[in-house]
Design a protein around this motif. Structure first.
Motif, mmCIF file in Angstrom:
data_model
loop_
_atom_site.group_PDB
_atom_site.id
_atom_site.type_symbol
_atom_site.label_atom_id
_atom_site.label_comp_id
_atom_site.label_asym_id
_atom_site.label_seq_id
_atom_site.Cartn_x
_atom_site.Cartn_y
_atom_site.Cartn_z
ATOM 1 N N PRO A 1 0.814 -1.224 0.000
ATOM 2 C CA PRO A 1 0.000 0.000 0.000
ATOM 3 C C PRO A 1 0.845 1.270 0.000
ATOM 4 N N THR A 2 0.279 2.307 -0.590
ATOM 5 C CA THR A 2 0.864 3.659 -0.628
ATOM 6 C C THR A 2 2.351 3.634 -0.951
ATOM 7 N N SER A 3 2.678 2.952 -2.042
ATOM 8 C CA SER A 3 4.080 2.819 -2.446
ATOM 9 C C SER A 3 4.256 3.254 -3.892
ATOM 10 N N LYS A 4 5.502 3.632 -4.226
ATOM 11 C CA LYS A 4 5.835 4.046 -5.579
ATOM 12 C C LYS A 4 6.379 2.851 -6.365
ATOM 13 N N TYR A 5 5.891 2.702 -7.596
ATOM 14 C CA TYR A 5 6.350 1.634 -8.495
ATOM 15 C C TYR A 5 6.802 2.252 -9.818
ATOM 16 N N LEU A 6 7.918 1.743 -10.325
ATOM 17 C CA LEU A 6 8.373 2.113 -11.663
ATOM 18 C C LEU A 6 7.758 1.145 -12.657
ATOM 19 N N VAL A 7 7.048 1.679 -13.641
ATOM 20 C CA VAL A 7 6.394 0.868 -14.660
ATOM 21 C C VAL A 7 7.090 1.127 -15.986
ATOM 22 N N SER A 8 7.742 0.081 -16.531
ATOM 23 C CA SER A 8 8.423 0.198 -17.815
ATOM 24 C C SER A 8 7.746 -0.723 -18.807
ATOM 25 N N TYR A 9 7.442 -0.213 -19.967
ATOM 26 C CA TYR A 9 6.897 -1.082 -21.021
ATOM 27 C C TYR A 9 7.746 -0.907 -22.273
ATOM 28 N N ARG A 10 7.994 -2.053 -22.926
ATOM 29 C CA ARG A 10 8.928 -2.040 -24.045
ATOM 30 C C ARG A 10 8.512 -3.044 -25.113
ATOM 31 N N SER A 11 8.907 -2.694 -26.335
ATOM 32 C CA SER A 11 8.759 -3.583 -27.485
ATOM 33 C C SER A 11 9.917 -3.271 -28.419
ATOM 34 N N GLY A 12 10.884 -4.168 -28.468
ATOM 35 C CA GLY A 12 12.074 -3.893 -29.257
ATOM 36 C C GLY A 12 12.792 -2.674 -28.719
ATOM 37 N N SER A 13 13.037 -1.688 -29.586
ATOM 38 C CA SER A 13 13.725 -0.465 -29.168
ATOM 39 C C SER A 13 12.769 0.570 -28.575
ATOM 40 N N ASN A 14 11.461 0.310 -28.664
ATOM 41 C CA ASN A 14 10.485 1.229 -28.077
ATOM 42 C C ASN A 14 10.370 0.965 -26.585
ATOM 43 N N GLN A 15 10.586 1.965 -25.781
ATOM 44 C CA GLN A 15 10.540 1.780 -24.334
ATOM 45 C C GLN A 15 10.112 3.083 -23.672
ATOM 46 N N ASN A 16 9.360 2.924 -22.594
ATOM 47 C CA ASN A 16 8.948 4.086 -21.822
ATOM 48 C C ASN A 16 8.808 3.683 -20.358
ATOM 49 N N THR A 17 9.059 4.610 -19.458
ATOM 50 C CA THR A 17 8.941 4.355 -18.028
ATOM 51 C C THR A 17 8.093 5.438 -17.390
ATOM 52 N N ILE A 18 7.164 5.026 -16.561
ATOM 53 C CA ILE A 18 6.330 5.959 -15.821
ATOM 54 C C ILE A 18 6.367 5.585 -14.343
ATOM 55 N N ILE A 19 5.908 6.490 -13.511
ATOM 56 C CA ILE A 19 5.807 6.228 -12.078
ATOM 57 C C ILE A 19 4.333 6.116 -11.715
ATOM 58 N N ALA A 20 3.994 5.041 -10.998
ATOM 59 C CA ALA A 20 2.620 4.848 -10.519
ATOM 60 C C ALA A 20 2.667 4.545 -9.034
ATOM 61 N N ARG A 21 1.582 4.874 -8.348
ATOM 62 C CA ARG A 21 1.519 4.672 -6.893
ATOM 63 C C ARG A 21 0.306 3.848 -6.523
ATOM 64 N N THR A 22 0.507 2.962 -5.569
ATOM 65 C CA THR A 22 -0.613 2.167 -5.061
ATOM 66 C C THR A 22 -1.440 3.011 -4.110
ATOM 67 N N ASP A 23 -2.717 2.632 -3.972
ATOM 68 C CA ASP A 23 -3.571 3.304 -3.005
ATOM 69 C C ASP A 23 -3.400 2.635 -1.632
#
Length: 769
Positions: A725-747
């Motif tokens: 609960p109430t924690s920060k998670y790094l979310v990375s999604y990728r396909s080949g050379s396409n990649q992105n990272t966002i920050i999401a938080r649990t409730d």
């Protein structure tokens, strides 16, 4: 990601299956190859593979010999080289197992820590009258639960009387299933040994059952496969013949004549034949050839999923002979409902759901063909056939009832296929019949009442139910919500809102018109009279689809759980009974009370889904899931129904309960739900697992997750529960050379929400900071 973190995650996710050292032993009598998963022996005195055993868990505690082991005058006990000849109408079989050539040799090709490869040469079909010589190369790796057999067979001498040159496997398991490019075929327990010559290529063939384990094979050959199913008193229970030369006389029909009427041909010296087999043995009754090493679930769950899929619904397919059709039972040797197939009340929906949860691309294709077969006989009104009598569509149930079930469950099955395959091209091609099926059901909706006026029962065809009934209306709430999601995905927000609005209205009116104190009544009639049998199925469906409030749900379950038969005997639970009040002959079509005092797997599914809504884990595990799961793992095949006393009844070898187990594990125990717009991971029984079935991969823990889900590369909403609960998670999604990272938080409840692309090449990685 740092190397230290990679090491930490590697140590954290210890795989389910561990491996031990390879072993090779060669004596004057035997060549033995083994790893922690399997052991095989080649008999040098009577040349053949005559011992094959496995331990699926990889601990080296092998099960019984999977070869038949019933020595005949030719000493055939396993996998042998055979030549059959005919002279003056006298047929003679020659077998390598009858004796070894003096020139038989064994050569070790590779023997290291990762691979063993051994070649046995100069295997002959007959010591005294050799026409064939063969070389077999056996290869076994440390980390695999299969071995490879490559054979090269050469003609030594010309012979004009040969009818067949083949590699024959004689096995102990009782049921044979073949996956062909044309369709699937299965048979068990024939009255006499019987043969089936396939005219179409066989992609995969496996034998399983009766606690004997399973042998799963993929074979590369130049000619054909002949399937064998025998009896306990004969040479084999099952098996197959890899035909190197010759033509099986009768194709595409089970027959007892075998090779008796085969034509002779003349062999030419120097002719060579090759065949390659990849064979996966298993001490459990399911094929292990496509089990992922990354899979990390309790062994009893792995066993139940694979047994639940491959022993029952996959075995019930009849699509080799009747494309796009499935029976409610396997052939043992007959199907319980004879020539009746593709029941969508709801049998085929359960089957298609199981196929989609298997991750098996072959079964995905079979699911699609099942859907297309019934859609091809849709009436202009949009009505889907209830079932088929061989090739003839039948639009009423066996009882004579016109059910809502066929359209509801065909549509639900179509959505299951689309969501779990990611085959959105098929969706766009088949959207017209899907919409037409929805419209058929919409025509039953009465806006002035706010409920469907059903012509008959939802999914128990003998029960006289109809009008404004709670069973059909409860399921329609969920189906219209699925339909709303479909329309949103396709961009038609107007129709999406319309369908969602009807689902809301049915919910409102069920609670206003069908609710009585602590349950929903069976039906409200147009004249405002009612029928009330205190139906367990419709009330559980209502809870499952969140129609009542939580307080109302608790009232329903208190009433239902007080029933003496809801789960059979308390000491031997069987999910779930049909109703509190008995449906007597006056309340059944044709007076047929056969389903009036039994449990049903379909109701067990509704029951389990309802328990998830209210959080009743104890009943889910101890009453609904584990008793049937254990029974499935023990017996392989299950009965159609159980009585109030928990005794099996109706038809054996029925597919419904195994399918229920598969669905409960995927949807509820591990809480994996894939839709067109969402990916939901909501595990109920485990805080760490890896689900790896085909196109769906979920590695789950509170610290680190990896998800690969079906889709087309567009973004879906991810909802993951059970995290910190109430924690920060790094979310990375990728396909080949396409990649992105966002920050999401649990409730505060540990729920994480974000959006990420899905599809075959897209991987989403989630790491707690």
């Amino acid at each position: 990601m740092s190397s230290f973190l990679h090491l930490l995650l590697f140590l954290f996710f210890i795989p389910l299956f561990q491996t031990l050292d390879l072993q090779l032993k060669i004596t004057e009598e035997l060549v033995t190859l083994q790893n922690s998963y399997l052991k095989l022996q080649f008999n040098l005195r009577q040349p053949q593979l005559d011992y094959l055993a496995a331990d699926f868990t990889g601990k080296g505690f092998y099960g019984p010999n999977l070869f038949a082991g019933r020595s005949d005058p030719l000493n055939r006990r396993g996998l042998v080289l055979e030549r059959e000849s005919s002279t003056n109408n006298r047929r003679v079989v020659f077998s390598s197992s009858s004796g070894a050539s003096s020139s038989l040799t064994v050569q070790t090709l590779v023997n290291d820590t990762s691979l063993i490869s051994v070649r046995v040469s100069n295997i002959v079909d007959s010591v005294s009258d050799s026409v064939l010589t063969s070389s077999w190369t056996l290869s076994l790796s440390k980390n695999e639960r299969f071995f490879n057999l490559s054979t090269s067979t050469r003609v030594l001498a010309s012979s004009s009387s040969v009818t067949s040159i083949r590699l024959s496997s004689y096995l102990n398991p009782v049921s044979l299933t073949a996956f062909s490019s044309r369709g699937s075929l299965q048979l068990a327990y024939p009255n006499n040994p019987t043969y089936f010559g396939f005219s179409a290529p066989v992609e995969r063939i496996f034998a399983l059952g009766s606690g004997a384990g399973c042998v799963d094979a993929r074979i590369t050959i130049p000619r054909e496969i002949v399937g064998l199913v025998g009896t306990s008193s004969g040479l084999f229970n099952s098996g197959w013949q890899v035909v190197l030369d010759g033509q099986f006389p009768t194709k595409d029909v089970w027959n007892s004549d075998g090779w008796n009427n085969a034509k002779t041909f003349t062999t030419s010296a120097g002719t060579e034949y090759t065949a390659t087999m990849t064979i996966s043995p298993n001490n459990f009754d399911f094929p292990a050839g496509n089990v992922s090493e990354a899979l990390d679930l309790p062994i009893e769950h792995v066993q139940a999923i694979y047994t639940g899929v491959y022993a029952s619904p996959a075995g019930a397919l009849v699509s080799y002979l009747l494309p796009g059709q499935i029976s409610p039972t396997i052939a043992h040797p007959q199907h319980a409902y004879q020539d009746l197939y593709n029941f969508y009340d709801p049998d085929s929906w359960l089957s298609i759901s199981s196929f989609m949860y298997s991750g098996d691309a072959y079964l995905f294709n079979e699911a699609r063909k099942l859907l297309e077969r019934s859609a091809g006989s849709m009436l202009p009104s949009g009505q889907i056939p209830h079932h088929f009598d061989v090739l003839n569509p039948i639009y009423t149930a066996i009882s004579g009832a016109t059910q809502t079930g066929p359209n509801i469950f065909w549509t639900s099955a179509a959505l299951q296929y689309i969501k779990n395959s990611g085959d959105y091209d098929w969706l766009r091609r088949f959207y017209p019949p899907i919409r037409k099926s929805f419209d058929y059901l919409l025509n039953m909706y009465h806006p002035n009442v706010g409920l469907l006026n059903a012509p008959g029962p939802l999914w128990i065809d003998v029960f006289i139910r109809g009008n404004y009934s709670s069973d059909s209306n409860a399921f329609m709430v969920q189906l219209f919500r699925w339909g709303s999601e479909l329309e949103t995905f396709l961009g038609d927000t107007t129709r999406a809102n319309y369908l969602n609005g009807i689902a809301d209205k049915i919910t409102e009116e069920m609670n206003r018109l069908l609710w009585r104190t602590d349950h929903y009544i069976t039906q409200l009639n147009p004249d405002m009279t009612i029928k009330d049998m205190v139906d367990y199925d419709s009330n559980l469906l209502a809870i499952a689809f969140q129609i009542p409030t939580l307080q109302m749900s608790e009232q329903i379950l208190k009433r239902l759980d007080s029933g003496s038969c809801i789960h059979g005997l308390a000491s031997l639970p069987r999910p779930t009974y049909v109703s509190e009040k008995y449906y007597d002959s006056a309340n059944c079509y044709g007076g047929n009370t056969g389903d009036s005092a039994v449990t049903m797997g379909r109701i067990g599914w509704a029951d389990a889904t309802a328990r998830r809504v209210v959080g009743d884990l104890k009943t889910f595990e101890n009453v609904l899931l584990n008793p049937i799961l254990n029974l499935l793992n023990k017996n392989t095949w299950l009965y159609e129904r159980y009585t109030c006393q928990s005794q099996p009844t109706h038809n054996p070898f029925y597919i419904e309960y195994p399918e229920m187990v598969v669905m409960l594990l995927r949807e509820i125990a591990y809480g994996i739900r894939i839709s067109l717009l969402e990916v939901v991971i909501d595990p109920w029984i485990s805080s760490r697992f890896t689900w790896d079935f085909g196109n769906l991969y979920v590695q789950y823990s509170q610290i680190y997750l990896i998800i690969r889900a079906p889709g087309d590369g567009s973004q879906k909403a991810f909802t993951i529960s059970g995290l910190v609960p109430t924690s920060k998670y790094l979310v990375s999604y990728r396909s080949g050379s396409n990649q992105n990272t966002i920050i999401a938080r649990t409730d505060g409840q540990g729920l994480l929400s974000f959006k990420s692309p899905t599809g075959p090449s897209w991987v989403t990685e989630i790491l707690k900071e």
